[in-house]
Design an enzyme around this catalytic site. Structure first.
Site: not given
Ligand SMILES: C[C@@H](N)C(=O)N[C@H](C)C(=O)O
Ligand code: ZN
Length: 254
Positions: A156, A163, A221, A224
């Site tokens: 991110h 997400d 997830e 994501h």
């Molecule tokens: C926390 C969740 N929304 C997420 O984005 N997880 C991935 C693995 C991340 O933290 O990059």
């Molecule tokens: Zn994410």
């Protein structure tokens, strides 16, 4: 082990290995390799709601309705900042869904490094279990990074990861994906055998449409996705989530 105290304590839980997305990161650097100011986004970043009018957002980390139970450092506003390439790819995904009466609902976009550091501090504070029942009832806090639910260096922060979920275009109601957003549990794996056929079909449709738009999916997830041809594959930014971080003038994509 009890949590380290103080806001600077961003150490991972003991014994944890790097998360899948961990790579040797470079901090934000300008085109000549010099340090870019951490308060400022490069010109390639846009605010999704300005670039793509009508897009639906519910930016959870800007408020307390998230797995940490509090607003997350670095989210000064509930805004989705993304690279223009990622925003254009989301337009393609929305166009593909429109004929089915579906749309996207975006939960998180660009995430500054300081927010990732806040996740690390939260995970290291084993005395804080306020959100356990709702968000991670089966995975101990000490395992959330190792199991890939959180990343020490998050995609991110590179600005081309999102997400999101599917919603009905008319009502805005999210489709049933078998878990809520950010339910940090094996049940959230896109291919979990524990969900119903209908929930699996909804996950599969989200995966297909995002794949066709140019995004790859996480293994842990269902929500994501990272743009495969991301413009900053090695750079982890730290400017705040705020429209004032942007240097490009607001306006819809052409
Ligand atoms: C926390 C969740 N929304 C997420 O984005 N997880 C991935 C693995 C991340 O933290 O990059
Ligand atoms: Zn994410």
């Amino acid at each position: 082990a009890p949590s380290p105290s103080g806001p600077a304590a961003a150490s991972p839980p003991a014994g944890r290995s790097p998360a899948p997305e961990a790579a040797e990161p470079s901090e934000a650097a300008g085109p000549e390799g010099g340090r870019r100011g951490d308060g400022e986004a490069p010109a390639e970043f846009v605010a999704l709601r300005e670039a793509v009018p009508g897009v639906r957002e519910d930016i959870r980390y800007a408020g307390a309705d998230n797995f940490t139970g509090m607003p997350v450092d670095g989210y000064q506003e509930p805004a989705c900042l993304l690279t223009e390439d990622a925003a254009r790819a989301l337009v393609r995904a929305r166009e593909a869904l429109a004929g089915e009466g579906l749309d996207l609902l975006v939960y998180d976009c660009y995430r500054p490094r300081r927010a990732v550091a806040a996740f690390l501090r939260w995970a290291a504070d084993l005395s804080d279990t306020r959100t356990r029942e709702e968000y991670y009832p089966r995975v101990p806090k000490t395992r959330l990074f190792e199991e890939g639910y959180l990343a020490e260096r998050s995609g991110h922060s590179r600005g081309s990861t999102v997400d999101l979920t599917l919603v009905r275009a008319d009502s805005g109601r999210p489709l049933d994906m078998g878990t809520p957003y950010d339910f940090l549990d094996p049940l959230s794996a896109p291919d979990s055998p524990e969900v119903t056929a209908r929930q699996r079909a909804a996950r599969d449709r989200l995966g297909e449409v995002m794949d066709a738009a140019g995004f790859g999916r996480a293994r842990t997830e269902w929500w994501h996705f990272t743009l495969r041809e991301e413009p900053f594959p090695e750079t982890y930014f730290d400017f705040p989530v705020a429209l004032s971080s942007l240097s490009s003038p607001p306006g819809a994509l052409d």
